[in-house]
Enzyme design. Structure first.
Site, PDB file in Angstrom:
ATOM      1  N   ASN A  70     -11.495   6.110   1.366  1.00 11.06           N
ATOM      2  CA  ASN A  70     -12.573   5.804   2.307  1.00 11.06           C
ATOM      3  C   ASN A  70     -12.673   6.872   3.376  1.00 11.06           C
ATOM      4  N   ARG A  79     -23.166   6.479   7.478  1.00  7.57           N
ATOM      5  CA  ARG A  79     -22.396   5.282   7.102  1.00  7.57           C
ATOM      6  C   ARG A  79     -22.543   4.268   8.233  1.00  7.57           C
ATOM      7  N   TYR A  88     -10.839  -5.393  10.960  1.00  8.61           N
ATOM      8  CA  TYR A  88      -9.680  -4.501  11.138  1.00  8.61           C
ATOM      9  C   TYR A  88      -9.511  -4.122  12.606  1.00  8.61           C
ATOM     10  N   ASN A 144      -7.490  10.466  14.483  1.00  6.15           N
ATOM     11  CA  ASN A 144      -7.588  10.512  13.015  1.00  6.15           C
ATOM     12  C   ASN A 144      -6.426  11.286  12.392  1.00  6.15           C
ATOM     13  N   ASN A 188       0.836  -1.209   0.000  1.00  4.21           N
ATOM     14  CA  ASN A 188       0.000   0.000   0.000  1.00  4.21           C
ATOM     15  C   ASN A 188       0.870   1.259   0.000  1.00  4.21           C
ATOM     16  N   LYS A 245      -6.529  -4.980  15.781  1.00  3.34           N
ATOM     17  CA  LYS A 245      -5.864  -4.027  16.685  1.00  3.34           C
ATOM     18  C   LYS A 245      -6.033  -4.478  18.133  1.00  3.34           C
ATOM     19  N   ARG A 268     -14.704  14.228  15.041  1.00  3.05           N
ATOM     20  CA  ARG A 268     -13.508  13.400  15.229  1.00  3.05           C
ATOM     21  C   ARG A 268     -12.346  14.246  15.709  1.00  3.05           C
ATOM     22  N   SER A 307      -5.303   1.877  17.608  1.00  3.12           N
ATOM     23  CA  SER A 307      -6.281   2.838  17.100  1.00  3.12           C
ATOM     24  C   SER A 307      -7.345   3.118  18.146  1.00  3.12           C
ATOM     25  N   ALA A 308      -7.913   4.310  18.067  1.00  3.42           N
ATOM     26  CA  ALA A 308      -9.051   4.657  18.926  1.00  3.42           C
ATOM     27  C   ALA A 308     -10.238   3.748  18.649  1.00  3.42           C
ATOM     28  N   THR A 309     -10.174   3.009  17.553  1.00  5.53           N
ATOM     29  CA  THR A 309     -11.252   2.075  17.221  1.00  5.53           C
ATOM     30  C   THR A 309     -11.441   1.027  18.326  1.00  5.53           C
TER      31      THR A 309
HETATM   32  P1  NAD Z   1      -0.403   2.684   5.295  1.00  5.64           P
HETATM   33  O1  NAD Z   1      -1.173   1.663   4.568  1.00  5.64           O
HETATM   34  O2  NAD Z   1      -0.054   3.940   4.590  1.00  5.64           O
HETATM   35  O3  NAD Z   1       0.925   2.057   5.896  1.00  5.64           O
HETATM   36  C1  NAD Z   1       1.039   0.692   6.204  1.00  5.64           C
HETATM   37  C2  NAD Z   1       2.262   0.169   5.472  1.00  5.64           C
HETATM   38  O4  NAD Z   1       2.444  -1.209   5.781  1.00  5.64           O
HETATM   39  C3  NAD Z   1       2.145   0.266   3.949  1.00  5.64           C
HETATM   40  O5  NAD Z   1       3.292   0.922   3.444  1.00  5.64           O
HETATM   41  C4  NAD Z   1       2.082  -1.179   3.473  1.00  5.64           C
HETATM   42  O6  NAD Z   1       2.706  -1.347   2.225  1.00  5.64           O
HETATM   43  C5  NAD Z   1       2.797  -1.899   4.592  1.00  5.64           C
HETATM   44  N1  NAD Z   1       2.421  -3.299   4.789  1.00  5.64           N
HETATM   45  C6  NAD Z   1       1.173  -3.835   4.873  1.00  5.64           C
HETATM   46  N2  NAD Z   1       1.260  -5.159   5.067  1.00  5.64           N
HETATM   47  C7  NAD Z   1       2.583  -5.480   5.112  1.00  5.64           C
HETATM   48  C8  NAD Z   1       3.312  -6.689   5.295  1.00  5.64           C
HETATM   49  N3  NAD Z   1       2.699  -7.862   5.450  1.00  5.64           N
HETATM   50  N4  NAD Z   1       4.657  -6.636   5.295  1.00  5.64           N
HETATM   51  C9  NAD Z   1       5.306  -5.463   5.106  1.00  5.64           C
HETATM   52  N5  NAD Z   1       4.672  -4.290   4.945  1.00  5.64           N
HETATM   53  C10 NAD Z   1       3.319  -4.298   4.950  1.00  5.64           C
HETATM   54  O7  NAD Z   1      -1.224   3.031   6.632  1.00  5.64           O
HETATM   55  P2  NAD Z   1      -0.985   4.167   7.721  1.00  5.64           P
HETATM   56  O8  NAD Z   1      -2.131   5.069   7.685  1.00  5.64           O
HETATM   57  O9  NAD Z   1       0.375   4.714   7.609  1.00  5.64           O
HETATM   58  O10 NAD Z   1      -1.115   3.305   9.043  1.00  5.64           O
HETATM   59  C11 NAD Z   1      -0.017   2.723   9.678  1.00  5.64           C
HETATM   60  C12 NAD Z   1      -0.494   1.896  10.853  1.00  5.64           C
HETATM   61  O11 NAD Z   1      -1.247   2.707  11.738  1.00  5.64           O
HETATM   62  C13 NAD Z   1      -1.415   0.740  10.453  1.00  5.64           C
HETATM   63  O12 NAD Z   1      -1.133  -0.358  11.284  1.00  5.64           O
HETATM   64  C14 NAD Z   1      -2.771   1.279  10.727  1.00  5.64           C
HETATM   65  O13 NAD Z   1      -3.709   0.265  10.985  1.00  5.64           O
HETATM   66  C15 NAD Z   1      -2.524   2.125  11.955  1.00  5.64           C
HETATM   67  N6  NAD Z   1      -3.522   3.170  12.133  1.00  5.64           N
HETATM   68  C16 NAD Z   1      -3.760   4.052  11.115  1.00  5.64           C
HETATM   69  C17 NAD Z   1      -4.724   5.034  11.265  1.00  5.64           C
HETATM   70  C18 NAD Z   1      -5.033   6.005  10.149  1.00  5.64           C
HETATM   71  O14 NAD Z   1      -6.037   6.683  10.216  1.00  5.64           O
HETATM   72  N7  NAD Z   1      -4.194   6.135   9.126  1.00  5.64           N
HETATM   73  C19 NAD Z   1      -5.438   5.119  12.455  1.00  5.64           C
HETATM   74  C20 NAD Z   1      -5.164   4.226  13.489  1.00  5.64           C
HETATM   75  C21 NAD Z   1      -4.196   3.251  13.299  1.00  5.64           C
HETATM   76  C1  UD1 Z   2     -11.995   5.425  10.327  1.00  8.79           C
HETATM   77  C2  UD1 Z   2     -12.207   4.012  10.757  1.00  8.79           C
HETATM   78  C3  UD1 Z   2     -11.410   3.743  12.021  1.00  8.79           C
HETATM   79  C4  UD1 Z   2      -9.955   4.086  11.792  1.00  8.79           C
HETATM   80  C5  UD1 Z   2      -9.886   5.541  11.340  1.00  8.79           C
HETATM   81  C6  UD1 Z   2      -8.509   5.988  11.048  1.00  8.79           C
HETATM   82  C7  UD1 Z   2     -14.467   3.491   9.929  1.00  8.79           C
HETATM   83  C8  UD1 Z   2     -15.867   3.163  10.320  1.00  8.79           C
HETATM   84  N1  UD1 Z   2     -13.621   3.763  10.956  1.00  8.79           N
HETATM   85  O1  UD1 Z   2     -12.442   6.291  11.348  1.00  8.79           O
HETATM   86  O2  UD1 Z   2     -11.518   2.396  12.396  1.00  8.79           O
HETATM   87  O3  UD1 Z   2      -9.215   3.898  12.970  1.00  8.79           O
HETATM   88  O4  UD1 Z   2     -10.641   5.683  10.141  1.00  8.79           O
HETATM   89  O5  UD1 Z   2      -8.031   5.353   9.890  1.00  8.79           O
HETATM   90  O6  UD1 Z   2     -14.105   3.485   8.769  1.00  8.79           O
HETATM   91  N2  UD1 Z   2     -17.106  10.998   6.472  1.00  8.79           N
HETATM   92  C9  UD1 Z   2     -17.957  11.601   5.560  1.00  8.79           C
HETATM   93  N3  UD1 Z   2     -17.736  11.379   4.227  1.00  8.79           N
HETATM   94  C10 UD1 Z   2     -16.706  10.603   3.760  1.00  8.79           C
HETATM   95  C11 UD1 Z   2     -15.859  10.002   4.701  1.00  8.79           C
HETATM   96  C12 UD1 Z   2     -16.087  10.208   6.053  1.00  8.79           C
HETATM   97  O7  UD1 Z   2     -18.874  12.305   5.944  1.00  8.79           O
HETATM   98  O8  UD1 Z   2     -16.577  10.454   2.540  1.00  8.79           O
HETATM   99  C13 UD1 Z   2     -17.303  11.264   7.917  1.00  8.79           C
HETATM  100  C14 UD1 Z   2     -17.509  10.048   8.783  1.00  8.79           C
HETATM  101  O9  UD1 Z   2     -18.857   9.732   8.909  1.00  8.79           O
HETATM  102  C15 UD1 Z   2     -16.867  10.513  10.100  1.00  8.79           C
HETATM  103  C16 UD1 Z   2     -15.753  11.455   9.671  1.00  8.79           C
HETATM  104  O10 UD1 Z   2     -16.107  11.870   8.349  1.00  8.79           O
HETATM  105  O11 UD1 Z   2     -17.796  11.245  10.851  1.00  8.79           O
HETATM  106  C17 UD1 Z   2     -14.383  10.793   9.619  1.00  8.79           C
HETATM  107  O12 UD1 Z   2     -14.437   9.593   8.844  1.00  8.79           O
HETATM  108  P1  UD1 Z   2     -13.130   8.773   8.469  1.00  8.79           P
HETATM  109  O13 UD1 Z   2     -12.094   9.684   7.919  1.00  8.79           O
HETATM  110  O14 UD1 Z   2     -13.539   7.616   7.627  1.00  8.79           O
HETATM  111  O15 UD1 Z   2     -12.596   8.286   9.874  1.00  8.79           O
HETATM  112  P2  UD1 Z   2     -13.353   7.475  11.034  1.00  8.79           P
HETATM  113  O16 UD1 Z   2     -14.639   6.945  10.572  1.00  8.79           O
HETATM  114  O17 UD1 Z   2     -13.340   8.337  12.225  1.00  8.79           O
END
Ligand code: NAD
Ligand code: UD1
Length: 410
Positions: A248, A364, A199, A229, A83, A203, A281, A174-176
């Site tokens: 998404n 959603r 997902y 977020n 990714n 976590k 958020r 994650s806060a999830t």
């Molecule tokens: P991202 O997808 O940009 O980064 C994840 C990276 O891991 C990617 O570069 C992907 O290529 C790599 N990867 C996936 N599977 C792999 C594997 N099997 N071996 C080696 N590399 C692998 O995502 P991000 O937003 O940078 O998130 C990083 C971490 O933080 C993730 O674990 C995600 O779940 C967590 N997280 C993200 C968010 C968010 O909103 N972005 C929120 C809470 C937690």
């Molecule tokens: C999502 C994930 C959460 C993850 C977090 C960070 C879901 C249900 N939850 O959180 O598990 O830890 O991302 O990666 O996917 N929204 C819109 N229009 C859009 C997209 C989002 O209105 O096109 C709204 C949503 O309803 C929410 C807010 O924007 O109120 C944020 O959404 P999003 O960015 O997807 O994050 P989370 O849902 O908070």
């Protein structure tokens, strides 16, 4: 695929499939002796430490690599680029001017043989574990892929790390894990709730697995960071979030409407019990988040904070002579401020200087009304607070998006 076929391992003279966890190693007398050796010290200066960053080419990982290099750490990245793009790695080197302190391996963490070679080639002191799949919707369609990659991949990583006496780990949670939270703002005392999707479950499970590892072997020095977020980008506009396909998450979607790639923002519901009816958020600048990881390393090395168990699930473990801690420390990383969907759109309009089309559609499924963090624990124990506000997050996100409308694919 070929990764699954049996091949000779030159590392321990055994034949094994790379994806097969060699649990037997913990019962091996010789390995057990190694296993009982001390964990790596984190009390030394950053220049003397090597941090393994899994998923370091990704959104949060790439920004964390920049902050680590700027603090003087040596960084080894393993990422399978499932990714992300190798271009991110090149740009980390460019931004910091320290490409020589950054080593990149295109490695799947499920490939234990190759992972073992990485640990053999570098004297790794700590791991920051970002690698994993993260799309909530996709995880409900592909649960097996999510559990396999996130959980099995992590088990392989932890096992290989342990075999090399590396028991310092920061995990991207994650806060999830709080589900529909019992309290707002969410403190670390807030109980976890059952995940509503695979997902989120990965976590939660990985938090539990790392906690069990510490319980069984108190040398494990675990920090669980629960991100809210993350949005924004590095101020240079050279690295940022580069989602594949239609985003998404709200921010990348808004950013692509701003570039004209997408037409109209869909606001998922305006009948929530929030000030303007849209979801609230805790958006946090990815650079602030990245810096939280650097502070967590200081904490693990006993350089900041008390190390006391604060909040539900945290455990204070024994401290090594040099000050390196052990235990399970859990931190929320957010700003402590909630913003609504409409506020985000307004702020992004300011940043890009355009009016953005949006329409209200139905909620959603699975979304909650409101979610923001209490960040007092991170402030007192890590000496960390988020510095950047929503305006800055949107400005930096726009700087990245407008300079790189197609992400890393020029
Ligand atoms: P991202 O997808 O940009 O980064 C994840 C990276 O891991 C990617 O570069 C992907 O290529 C790599 N990867 C996936 N599977 C792999 C594997 N099997 N071996 C080696 N590399 C692998 O995502 P991000 O937003 O940078 O998130 C990083 C971490 O933080 C993730 O674990 C995600 O779940 C967590 N997280 C993200 C968010 C968010 O909103 N972005 C929120 C809470 C937690
Ligand atoms: C999502 C994930 C959460 C993850 C977090 C960070 C879901 C249900 N939850 O959180 O598990 O830890 O991302 O990666 O996917 N929204 C819109 N229009 C859009 C997209 C989002 O209105 O096109 C709204 C949503 O309803 C929410 C807010 O924007 O109120 C944020 O959404 P999003 O960015 O997807 O994050 P989370 O849902 O908070």
């Amino acid at each position: 695929g070929s990764e699954m076929c049996i091949r000779d391992s030159t590392l321990d003279g055994k034949t094994c499939t790379p994806n097969y966890l060699t649990i037997a190693s913990t019962y091996n007398k010789e390995k057990n002796e190694r296993y009982l050796m001390a964990n790596k010290s984190l009390a030394t200066a950053p220049a003397d430490q090597t941090i393994l960053v899994t998923g370091g080419a990704g959104f949060i990982g790439s920004h964390t690599c920049v902050e680590l290099l700027e603090q003087g750490y040596n960084v080894v990245v393993v990422d399978d680029l499932s990714n992300s793009s190798e271009e991110a790695i090149r740009r980390i080197g460019e931004i910091t001017g320290k490409p020589e302190k950054l080593t990149f391996y295109q490695v799947d963490i499920l490939d234990r043989e190759v992972l073992d070679k990485v640990f053999a080639a570098h004297d790794i002191d700590a791991i920051i574990h970002f690698a994993g799949f993260k799309a909530v919707g996709e995880s409900t369609q592909k649960p097996l892929e999510y559990y396999w990659n996130n959980v099995t991949g992590s088990l392989v990583l932890f096992d290989v790390a342990r075999n090399h006496d590396v028991k310092n780990i920061i995990f991207s949670s994650s806060a999830t894990v709080y589900g529909d939270p019992e309290m707002i703002p969410i403190t670390e005392d807030c109980p976890k709730h059952e995940a509503t999707n695979p997902y989120g479950e990965t976590k939660s499970m990985l938090e539990r697995i790392l906690t069990d590892l510490h319980r069984a072997d108190p040398e494990w020095n675990v920090v669980l960071l629960r991100y809210f977020n993350p949005i924004g980008a590095h101020e240079s506009g050279r690295i940022g979030e580069d989602p594949k396909g239609i985003p998404n998450n709200l921010l990348p979607y808004v950013a692509q409407v701003a570039t004209g790639k997408l037409e109209c923002i869909q606001v998922f519901g305006d009948d929530y019990p929030t000030p303007d009816g849209t979801g609230v958020r805790d958006y946090i600048h990815v650079v602030d988040l990245a810096r939280g990881h650097v502070k967590a390393l200081d904490f693990m090395g006993g350089k900041v904070g008390t190390g006391k168990a604060i909040g539900l699930g945290s455990i204070e473990g024994p401290v090594a002579e040099d000050g390196t801690r052990s235990g399970v420390a859990i931190f929320n990383l957010g700003t402590g401020t909630g913003s609504s969907v409409l506020e985000v759109i307004k702020s992004f309009e300011q940043a890009c200087g355009k009016e953005l089309q949006y329409r209200i559609i139905e909620r959603r499924p699975g979304d909650i009304a409101e979610n923001y963090a209490a960040c007092d624990k991170a402030a007192t124990e890590l000496g960390w607070v988020a510095e950047y506000d929503l305006a800055r997050m949107c400005a930096d996100a726009w700087n990245w998006q407008s300079q790189n409308p197609n992400g890393y694919n020029a």
